[in-house]
Design an enzyme around this catalytic site. Structure first.
Site, PDB file in Angstrom:
ATOM      1  N   PRO A 125      95.189  50.000 109.993  1.00  0.00           N
ATOM      2  CA  PRO A 125      93.900  50.686 109.973  1.00  0.00           C
ATOM      3  C   PRO A 125      94.028  52.213 109.947  1.00  0.00           C
ATOM      4  CG  PRO A 125      93.783  48.826 111.462  1.00  0.00           C
ATOM      5  CD  PRO A 125      95.217  48.934 111.023  1.00  0.00           C
ATOM      6  N   TRP A 138      95.095  44.819 104.993  1.00  0.00           N
ATOM      7  CA  TRP A 138      95.224  44.793 103.541  1.00  0.00           C
ATOM      8  C   TRP A 138      96.508  44.090 103.093  1.00  0.00           C
ATOM      9  CZ3 TRP A 138      90.570  45.602 102.530  1.00  0.00           C
ATOM     10  CH2 TRP A 138      89.844  46.658 103.091  1.00  0.00           C
ATOM     11  N   GLU A 151     108.234  48.174  92.775  1.00  0.00           N
ATOM     12  CA  GLU A 151     106.870  47.715  93.031  1.00  0.00           C
ATOM     13  C   GLU A 151     105.896  48.347  92.044  1.00  0.00           C
ATOM     14  OE1 GLU A 151     103.396  47.967  96.495  1.00  0.00           O
ATOM     15  OE2 GLU A 151     105.302  48.995  96.773  1.00  0.00           O
ATOM     16  N   ARG A 152     106.023  49.646  91.827  1.00  0.00           N
ATOM     17  CA  ARG A 152     105.093  50.335  90.933  1.00  0.00           C
ATOM     18  C   ARG A 152     105.236  49.857  89.500  1.00  0.00           C
ATOM     19  NH1 ARG A 152     106.829  55.418  94.470  1.00  0.00           N
ATOM     20  NH2 ARG A 152     105.270  55.148  96.099  1.00  0.00           N
ATOM     21  N   GLN A 162      80.329  53.822  64.104  1.00  0.00           N
ATOM     22  CA  GLN A 162      81.402  54.779  64.356  1.00  0.00           C
ATOM     23  C   GLN A 162      81.594  55.059  65.840  1.00  0.00           C
ATOM     24  OE1 GLN A 162      81.174  59.167  63.548  1.00  0.00           O
ATOM     25  NE2 GLN A 162      82.552  58.631  61.861  1.00  0.00           N
ATOM     26  N   GLY A 192      77.154  46.092  77.164  1.00  0.00           N
ATOM     27  CA  GLY A 192      75.808  46.231  77.707  1.00  0.00           C
ATOM     28  C   GLY A 192      75.597  45.315  78.904  1.00  0.00           C
ATOM     29  N   GLY A 193      74.413  44.718  78.974  1.00  0.00           N
ATOM     30  CA  GLY A 193      74.091  43.845  80.102  1.00  0.00           C
ATOM     31  C   GLY A 193      75.020  42.655  80.217  1.00  0.00           C
ATOM     32  N   GLY A 206      99.996  52.263  96.246  1.00  0.00           N
ATOM     33  CA  GLY A 206     100.047  53.720  96.125  1.00  0.00           C
ATOM     34  C   GLY A 206      98.937  54.189  95.212  1.00  0.00           C
ATOM     35  N   GLU A 241      96.259  59.181  93.313  1.00  0.00           N
ATOM     36  CA  GLU A 241      96.509  60.510  93.870  1.00  0.00           C
ATOM     37  C   GLU A 241      97.928  60.617  94.426  1.00  0.00           C
ATOM     38  OE1 GLU A 241      92.308  59.760  93.442  1.00  0.00           O
ATOM     39  OE2 GLU A 241      93.858  58.615  94.477  1.00  0.00           O
TER      40      GLU A 241
END
Length: 377
Positions: free
Chosen positions: A128, A156, A238-239, A275, A337-338, A362, A365
């Site tokens: 946390p 997480w 990992e990345r 276009q 769209g919708g 990560g 940022e």
């Protein structure tokens, strides 16, 4: 895909065919995932294990096929493109890295062999009060006669509810960086409670509560108080794995968008012929091609020099691919769209999956900060 060697092309084609057959329709995927609330189907995953795919990038002595990061990238990309509900793969193959580099032979046999056979593994760092700042974590593992007594909370933790073990990073001394240790904790250990966190992506992440959870001394992975150095040796992999996964997702999003704009007609013609949309597709496809080149170049570098850390290149791959995937999903939703917002279509799920990819493993940022530091800034 890139012009990979014949074996890798055949591997990719086999994954594509499997996904088309087993989870190629929305109805099939809904049946496998509880209408999108779960991201992993154990039965489908074990069938992939039986085909040898989960161990493609793992050593042969632990049940793998002896490949490397390129094989892992191919599987991650193509299974993500096929929308296969095998979310446990990412955390499992990421967790496998530290065991391979630092684990005991017993740990490698049990965990790596399990991953190749279809078991799910999890890794837990965040708390946390400690996310991007991993060195701030406070979950404590105290040395006692019988081993280590663990107390504290983690959060997480992806796929902990599916995993056989959790690769836990806990504090074993007061030093900020040099006081962290990795542990292999069975998910059935007494004193460990796993509680799911509801998210807009369904059931995937968890809180972990440790209350006098006793683990034996041989649960330490690597050296006590050396987890920070062990982590930095594995975060690059990992990345790259996360980047490869999002590469596959981004390709799928673009193809879904293309299918829609080719079929949807307004003002007497397909909307993709206007276009404004045609140029947006061109820009997105170009960005995606750059992502593909970057991912497989970094994978090749990792295979050529397995002991070399690639902080700049791996962070570039993670940053570029996840941000591009998010952009493609946002543009795809706009072009649909919708209908892009409706749960009847996959686009809204694509958007949820890509937005969070710029946060876990990560944040974007953090990746930018890492890249900047490699230039001495």
């Amino acid at each position: 895909m890139l012009d990979l060697n014949p074996d890798l092309r055949a591997f990719a084609a086999a994954i594509d065919e499997f996904c088309r057959r087993e989870c190629g329709t929305r109805e099939q995927r809904d049946a496998l995932t509880g209408n999108g609330t779960e991201n992993h189907h154990g039965g489908l995953y074990r069938r992939m294990a039986e085909l040898g795919w989960l161990g493609a990038g793992l050593p042969e002595e632990y049940g793998g096929a002896g490949g490397g990061m390129t094989e892992i990238a191919v599987f991650a990309e193509r299974s993500a493109y096929g929308l296969a509900p095998v979310g446990g793969y990412t955390t499992s193959i990421i967790a496998a890295g530290p065991y391979l580099k630092f684990g005991t032979e017993k740990q490698r046999t049990e965990v790596i062999g399990g991953v190749a056979a279809g078991a799910v593994e999890a890794i837990s760092m965040s708390e946390p009060g400690a996310g991007s700042d991993v060195a701030a974590l406070t979950c404590k593992a105290e040395r006692v006669d019988d081993g280590y007594l663990i107390n504290g909370q983690k959060t997480w933790c992806s796929n902990a509810h599916l995993a056989d073990h959790i690769l836990l990073v806990a504090r074993t001394s007061g030093k900020r960086h040099d006081g962290l240790t990795m542990f292999c904790v069975p998910t059935g250990a007494e004193g460990l409670r796993i509680k799911g966190i509801d998210t807009m992506g369904g059931r995937e992440v968890n809180d972990l509560y440790f209350t006098d959870c006793l683990v034996p001394a041989e649960s330490v992975v690597g050296e006590a108080d050396r987890a920070w150095h062990q982590l930095t040796a594995g975060l690059n992999a990992e990345r790259l794995i996360l980047a490869a996964t999002m590469l596959g997702r981004a390709k799928r999003i673009l193809d879904d968008t293309l299918e829609y704009v080719r079929q949807r007609t307004q003002f007497g013609r397909p909307i993709g012929t206007f276009q404004a949309l045609r140029h947006r597709i061109a820009d997105l496809a170009t960005e995606l091609a750059c992502c593909e080149l970057l991912v497989y170049r970094v994978a090749a570098m990792a295979d050529e020099h397995p002991d070399r850390q690639l902080p700049r290149e791996a962070s570039m791959a993670k940053l570029k691919v996840t941000e591009t995937a998010k952009q493609i999903a946002l543009e795809g939703m706009q072009m649909m769209g919708g209908y892009g917002y409706a749960t009847e279509y996959d686009m809204e799920r694509h958007l949820r999956a890509t937005v969070v990819s710029t946060v876990y493993g990560g944040t974007s940022e953090v990746q930018r900060d890492i890249i900047g530091k490699t230039y001495g800034l």
